[in-house]
Design a protein around this motif. Sequence first.
Motif, PDB file in Angstrom:
ATOM      1  N   VAL A   1     -14.399  11.529  -6.535  1.00  0.00           N
ATOM      2  CA  VAL A   1     -13.592  12.738  -6.661  1.00  0.00           C
ATOM      3  C   VAL A   1     -14.319  13.971  -6.138  1.00  0.00           C
ATOM      4  O   VAL A   1     -13.686  14.978  -5.808  1.00  0.00           O
ATOM      5  CB  VAL A   1     -13.147  12.927  -8.128  1.00  0.00           C
TER       6      VAL A   1
ATOM      7  N   ALA B   1      -3.895  15.413  -2.763  1.00  0.00           N
ATOM      8  CA  ALA B   1      -3.828  15.741  -4.185  1.00  0.00           C
ATOM      9  C   ALA B   1      -3.585  14.482  -5.019  1.00  0.00           C
ATOM     10  O   ALA B   1      -4.170  14.311  -6.100  1.00  0.00           O
ATOM     11  CB  ALA B   1      -2.721  16.761  -4.438  1.00  0.00           C
TER      12      ALA B   1
ATOM     13  N   ALA C   1      -6.873  12.548  -5.124  1.00  0.00           N
ATOM     14  CA  ALA C   1      -7.841  13.210  -6.010  1.00  0.00           C
ATOM     15  C   ALA C   1      -7.610  12.806  -7.461  1.00  0.00           C
ATOM     16  O   ALA C   1      -8.553  12.490  -8.201  1.00  0.00           O
ATOM     17  CB  ALA C   1      -7.753  14.725  -5.853  1.00  0.00           C
ATOM     18  N   ARG C   2      -6.337  12.798  -7.874  1.00  0.00           N
ATOM     19  CA  ARG C   2      -6.026  12.415  -9.252  1.00  0.00           C
ATOM     20  C   ARG C   2      -6.355  10.945  -9.511  1.00  0.00           C
ATOM     21  O   ARG C   2      -6.799  10.582 -10.614  1.00  0.00           O
ATOM     22  CB  ARG C   2      -4.553  12.706  -9.552  1.00  0.00           C
ATOM     23  N   GLU C   3      -6.164  10.111  -8.515  1.00  0.00           N
ATOM     24  CA  GLU C   3      -6.467   8.693  -8.690  1.00  0.00           C
ATOM     25  C   GLU C   3      -7.970   8.440  -8.726  1.00  0.00           C
ATOM     26  O   GLU C   3      -8.432   7.498  -9.378  1.00  0.00           O
ATOM     27  CB  GLU C   3      -5.816   7.885  -7.563  1.00  0.00           C
TER      28      GLU C   3
ATOM     29  N   LEU D   1     -10.214  10.609  -9.955  1.00  0.00           N
ATOM     30  CA  LEU D   1     -10.829  11.287 -11.094  1.00  0.00           C
ATOM     31  C   LEU D   1     -11.354  10.327 -12.172  1.00  0.00           C
ATOM     32  O   LEU D   1     -12.502  10.480 -12.620  1.00  0.00           O
ATOM     33  CB  LEU D   1      -9.845  12.297 -11.691  1.00  0.00           C
TER      34      LEU D   1
ATOM     35  N   ILE E   1      -9.050  19.820  -4.705  1.00  0.00           N
ATOM     36  CA  ILE E   1      -9.344  18.717  -5.632  1.00  0.00           C
ATOM     37  C   ILE E   1      -9.142  19.176  -7.073  1.00  0.00           C
ATOM     38  O   ILE E   1      -8.486  18.504  -7.881  1.00  0.00           O
ATOM     39  CB  ILE E   1     -10.778  18.213  -5.419  1.00  0.00           C
ATOM     40  N   ARG E   2      -9.700  20.335  -7.402  1.00  0.00           N
ATOM     41  CA  ARG E   2      -9.636  20.809  -8.785  1.00  0.00           C
ATOM     42  C   ARG E   2      -8.207  21.127  -9.204  1.00  0.00           C
ATOM     43  O   ARG E   2      -7.803  20.827 -10.340  1.00  0.00           O
ATOM     44  CB  ARG E   2     -10.535  22.031  -8.951  1.00  0.00           C
TER      45      ARG E   2
ATOM     46  N   ALA F   1      -5.508  19.744  -8.023  1.00  0.00           N
ATOM     47  CA  ALA F   1      -4.804  18.472  -8.156  1.00  0.00           C
ATOM     48  C   ALA F   1      -5.102  17.805  -9.490  1.00  0.00           C
ATOM     49  O   ALA F   1      -4.227  17.170 -10.095  1.00  0.00           O
ATOM     50  CB  ALA F   1      -5.199  17.543  -7.011  1.00  0.00           C
ATOM     51  N   CYS F   2      -6.338  17.949  -9.935  1.00  0.00           N
ATOM     52  CA  CYS F   2      -6.783  17.296 -11.172  1.00  0.00           C
ATOM     53  C   CYS F   2      -6.582  18.154 -12.411  1.00  0.00           C
ATOM     54  O   CYS F   2      -6.932  17.734 -13.527  1.00  0.00           O
ATOM     55  CB  CYS F   2      -8.255  16.900 -11.048  1.00  0.00           C
TER      56      CYS F   2
ATOM     57  N   LEU G   1      -8.167  20.900 -13.178  1.00  0.00           N
ATOM     58  CA  LEU G   1      -9.442  21.363 -13.685  1.00  0.00           C
ATOM     59  C   LEU G   1      -9.541  22.877 -13.564  1.00  0.00           C
ATOM     60  O   LEU G   1      -8.981  23.485 -12.646  1.00  0.00           O
ATOM     61  CB  LEU G   1     -10.595  20.711 -12.909  1.00  0.00           C
TER      62      LEU G   1
END
Length: 269
Positions: free
Chosen positions: A135, A166, A169-171, A173, A254-255, A257-258, A260
């Motif tokens: 990630v 996106a 990225a979630r996958e 994490l 990335i952040r 999408a997750c 964060l």
Amino acid sequence: MPSSNPIGLTSGQVQSFIDDGFVRIDNAFSTDLARQCRDELWAEIGLSPSEPETWVRPVIRVASKSSRPFVDVANTPQLVKAYDQLVGEGRWRAPMGLGTFPIRFPSPDAPGDDGWHVDMSFGDSPDFMEWRANVKSSGRALLMLFLFSDVGPNDAPTRIRKGSHAVIARELLPHGERGATLRQLSADGYASTEGCEEELATGAAGTVFLCHPFVVHAAQPHRGKEPRFMAQPPLLPRGEFDPALPPSPVQIAIRRACGLTFPEVGTPG
């Protein structure tokens, strides 16, 4: 969103990169440099642009080229500025060449390499399906597509799934620092990104697409008349992302999408 501004990307184009996972830069390098590189690649594969009867394979790959024209292509002022804007000043390594080159020819035969995928960033297994991405995108700052020939819709342009970075990225994490293997990520054929709008990487010779490392993309058969010359190198990072520095657009995508939060500059996170 295309760009041809030599001073870099606009704020709107940077936002487009964050949202869509890529930005297109027109006239990123000159048509003369594109011709020099094509000439070297023709010589490398032992074929001629004037002898189409010898173009019998749908794709021929050249691993890498590091002669002066290829180094110059990868380090034009427009691209250097864009690298800084998307990855962060001092956070990437100047390319010392380009690769790989999937040179695609008009052919009725299936190329055999046109499945959807994400490029992996690190690993040492002889089984490439065991190579990994995490990630943090360790080992890769950008995926880049350099067009050395004019590429229209029929000339085997790379297919890009907008916004797929996106989803990936979630996958990634839950896999943490260790990351997921290509085998794990591709187990369902990237079904989670099937609903993404598809963009074709078309443009004149000299066009470059700068893509988020997690973008899902695919090749396709060549239905045109002239061979397609393209390089698809990574932009390599100088090191791991530093949480003490302001997050780059690559990290912001990335952040977000997750889900964060963004730490204040100078604090760990």
